[in-house]
Scaffold this active site. Structure first.
Site, PDB file in Angstrom:
ATOM      1  N   ASP A 229      49.114  33.346  46.132  1.00 10.40           N
ATOM      2  CA  ASP A 229      49.541  34.844  46.284  1.00 10.40           C
ATOM      3  C   ASP A 229      50.196  35.438  44.969  1.00 10.40           C
ATOM      4  O   ASP A 229      49.878  36.498  44.721  1.00 10.40           O
ATOM      5  CB  ASP A 229      50.458  35.021  47.436  1.00 10.40           C
ATOM      6  CG  ASP A 229      51.675  34.236  47.105  1.00 10.40           C
ATOM      7  OD1 ASP A 229      51.907  32.957  46.584  1.00 10.40           O
ATOM      8  OD2 ASP A 229      52.903  35.080  47.357  1.00 10.40           O
TER       9      ASP A 229
ATOM     10  N   ASP B 253      53.354  31.166  42.495  1.00  8.89           N
ATOM     11  CA  ASP B 253      53.546  29.998  42.962  1.00  8.89           C
ATOM     12  C   ASP B 253      52.148  29.416  43.683  1.00  8.89           C
ATOM     13  O   ASP B 253      51.208  30.055  43.386  1.00  8.89           O
ATOM     14  CB  ASP B 253      54.469  29.839  44.315  1.00  8.89           C
ATOM     15  CG  ASP B 253      53.967  30.978  45.469  1.00  8.89           C
ATOM     16  OD1 ASP B 253      53.066  31.712  45.079  1.00  8.89           O
ATOM     17  OD2 ASP B 253      54.622  31.122  46.655  1.00  8.89           O
TER      18      ASP B 253
ATOM     19  N   GLU C 280      56.966  38.723  37.840  1.00  8.05           N
ATOM     20  CA  GLU C 280      55.997  37.848  38.520  1.00  8.05           C
ATOM     21  C   GLU C 280      54.891  38.628  39.078  1.00  8.05           C
ATOM     22  O   GLU C 280      54.974  39.921  39.532  1.00  8.05           O
ATOM     23  CB  GLU C 280      56.586  37.351  40.028  1.00  8.05           C
ATOM     24  CG  GLU C 280      55.667  36.396  40.732  1.00  8.05           C
ATOM     25  CD  GLU C 280      56.191  35.717  41.977  1.00  8.05           C
ATOM     26  OE1 GLU C 280      57.241  36.215  42.331  1.00  8.05           O
ATOM     27  OE2 GLU C 280      55.783  34.467  42.377  1.00  8.05           O
TER      28      GLU C 280
END
Ligand SMILES: *[C@@H]1O[C@H](CO)[C@@H](O)[C@H](O)[C@H]1NC(C)=O
Ligand SMILES: *[C@@H]1O[C@H](CO)[C@@H](O)[C@H](O)[C@H]1NC(C)=O
Ligand SMILES: *[C@@H]1O[C@H](CO)[C@@H](O)[C@H](O)[C@H]1NC(C)=O
Ligand SMILES: *[C@@H]1O[C@H](CO)[C@@H](O)[C@H](O)[C@H]1NC(C)=O
Ligand SMILES: *[C@@H]1O[C@H](CO)[C@@H](O)[C@H](O)[C@H]1NC(C)=O
Length: 508
Positions: A94, A97, A486
């Site tokens: 996603d 991670d 991120e």
């Protein structure tokens, strides 16, 4: 939304910070030093489109094909699903991670498919790459739903607590690949509803390209929707702590059921799905709209999608007001404005913020088309908003991402001269298994040093759009600040449609 998401990453970030040890070794980075001269802003939407799509290759899980272009990646998680005797390899990680969260993955697939349904004609040569990106998602969702005859849907692979406590590459991760499954007595109408939407939207995207595949997707979408609707409940409860606090369904599952039904209506043209929407939409109509469109809330997009048919068939329908409310809450000049903008002009709604301007820009463009084709405008108090104004606001968001912002930097990796270098992304931050084949052990000194190093990430995750700056347009390029550094699949997915739209208008 997703306020509590990645709290486990937060924890490891803190652990890593306190246990920093001076440790270094040689591996090269491809980026070199950041240029500091004033950034010249010249948007190249075609380039942005192609990179936005390329990013998805960096997020691939499973066996990579021979034509993989993101070369620093290799096969990973080939055994996913084996613990329960099902092949669940493939799909997308996603974000930064290595968990395959079914809820945002299905949403990402729906939005990639929608981008193609609406804007594939604007994509030029990139259309084939966009379809490949959709298919990487829809193929996985077919696997995840292969036991739907028995009311079984697999909704996650990877234990997020185990995963988030390690900073490992997908290629040699050794964290727990536990599978989360929903069924008739442990239902999850939001994740199943979104999966149905993704399969139906993908079916529509492939309709004229691959009839057999499109039909397969549609049949599965119908079954998954039935399951979602018949066995109602939230995966918050059924799957519990494993999925929530990461991707909690904050606002209930009725929006996903309606969203699934809208996409099934579009894909089948079967009136029974339209009736479902008409009969049930009141169940969400009291919920706040305020620009809700993302992996959790589908509200604004539902009202936009249904407006197409209503404009044509029932232009005085009261539900059409809802799409207008969405516009009036979003437009900066509107007296009913309810959405915040940063001083530099970025739509701001909080954590991992870039997902918000991205998703909202997509529906602004779609709605502007629907308005245009029915010769309509939107009235916000005394102000009349033309469809072209919706396009302008979407463009301002796209341009902000590409460099027209107070930092004069692009928030897309590999686009422009200055872009994020220290992504909160394991694959990008840990040297490629091709250049550093030795195993990097979880909680080892080396793992911590990789996370902590000041230098840019060694692997360029080209096209990744990061969470972005804060409400005052400040961006801190620090790997530990996951809200800012991120990337996620659901930031990029709507930008496929948005950049396609603008790359087409740029040609003319
Ligand atoms: C659903 O899954 C749970 C385990 O998560 C299991 O205990 C239960 O028996 C299953 N229900 C059905 C109807 O298969
Ligand atoms: C899911 O969990 C979140 C966080 O605990 C909560 O706010 C929300 O109401 C829950 N949703 C449902 C549908 O139970
Ligand atoms: C990320 O954003 C959320 C919501 O604004 C906030 O609660 C959290 O503390 C932030 N985390 C970090 C590391 O900035
Ligand atoms: C961005 O560019 C503008 C115009 O060239 C300049 O005035 C401003 O100082 C620059 N900002 C930064 C943070 O470099
Ligand atoms: C944005 O980040 C900067 C630098 O950390 C900080 O000074 C500023 O207060 C932040 N703005 C907001 C609204 O949090």
């Amino acid at each position: 939304m997703g306020l509590f998401r990645r709290s486990a990453v937060d924890v490891i970030a803190a652990i890593l910070v306190v246990s920093l040890e001076v440790y270094s070794w040689g591996f090269s980075n491809e980026l070199g030093s950041i240029k500091v001269e004033a950034f010249q802003f010249t948007p190249n939407y075609k380039d942005a489109l192609s990179k936005t799509i390329l990013f998805f290759e960096g997020q691939r899980s499973g066996k990579l094909p021979a034509d993989q272009r993101m070369k620093w990646r290799s096969d990973s998680a080939l055994d996913d699903g084996q613990t329960i005797g099902v092949d669940l390899s493939g799909g997308y990680y996603d974000a930064g991670d290595n968990v395959k969260f079914g809820f945002p993955m299905a949403f990402t697939t729906t939005i990639l498919a929608w981008s193609a349904v609406e804007f594939s004609h604007d994509m030029g040569d990139e259309a084939k790459n966009a379809y490949t990106a959709i298919r990487w998602g829809s193929d996985y969702l077919l696997k995840a739903s292969s036991q739907i005859d028995d009311n079984i849907l697999h909704v996650q692979v990877g234990d997020p607590y185990s995963d988030h406590s390690c900073w490992e590459r997908p290629e040699d991760m050794d964290t727990l690949r536990t599978v989360a499954t929903i069924n008739a007595s442990k239902p999850g109408s939001e994740v199943a509803g979104e999966t149905a939407a993704a399969l139906a939207a993908s079916s529509l995207a492939f309709k004229s390209l691959d009839h057999g595949y499109s039909q397969l997707l549609l049949n599965r979408a119908i079954q998954v929707f039935e399951f979602a609707d018949k066995y109602r409940g939230s995966y918050n409860v059924s799957v519990g702590y494993f999925s929530c606090p990461f991707y909690c369904d904050f606002n209930g599952y009725m929006d996903e059921l309606l969203w699934g039904a809208v996409w099934l209506y579009k894909a089948t043209e079967d009136e029974k799905y339209w009736d479902y929407v008409s009969n049930n939409i009141k169940l969400i109509s009291n919920q706040f709209l305020d620009g809700q469109f993302g992996w959790d809330g589908k509200h604004a997009a539902i009202y936009v999608l249904i407006s197409k048919k209503l404009f044509q068939e029932d232009p005085s329908h009261s539900l059409l007001k809802k799409a207008n409310v969405f516009v009036c809450q979003l437009m900066p000049e509107s007296p009913e404005k309810a959405i915040e903008y940063s001083p530099g002009g970025l739509i701001y709604k909080g954590a991992s913020n870039m997902q918000n301007p991205a998703a909202l820009s997509l529906i602004l463009l779609v709605f502007s088309r629907y308005l245009e084709s029915s010769s309509r405008t939107v009235q916000c108090g005394k102000i009349t908003i033309k469809p072209s104004r919706l396009v302008e606001v979407a463009r301002s968001q796209a341009d902000y991402m590409l460099g027209k912002n107070p930092q004069n930097m692009s928030y897309m990796v590999g686009y422009g001269d200055r872009f994020p270098q220290r992504l909160h992304h394991r694959g990008s931050s840990v040297p490629s298994i091709k250049s550093l084949p030795e195993k990097i052990i979880c909680h080892s000194v080396k793992e911590r040093a990789i996370f902590m190093r000041e230098e840019p990430n060694p692997n360029l995750l080209v096209g990744a759009i990061v969470g972005g700056p804060n409400l005052t347009d400040i961006y801190t390029d620090d790997r530990a600040l996951f809200n800012q550094t991120e990337p996620t699949t659901y930031i990029n997915a709507p930008m496929v449609g948005v950049f396609a739209y603008f790359s087409h208008s740029q040609k003319k």
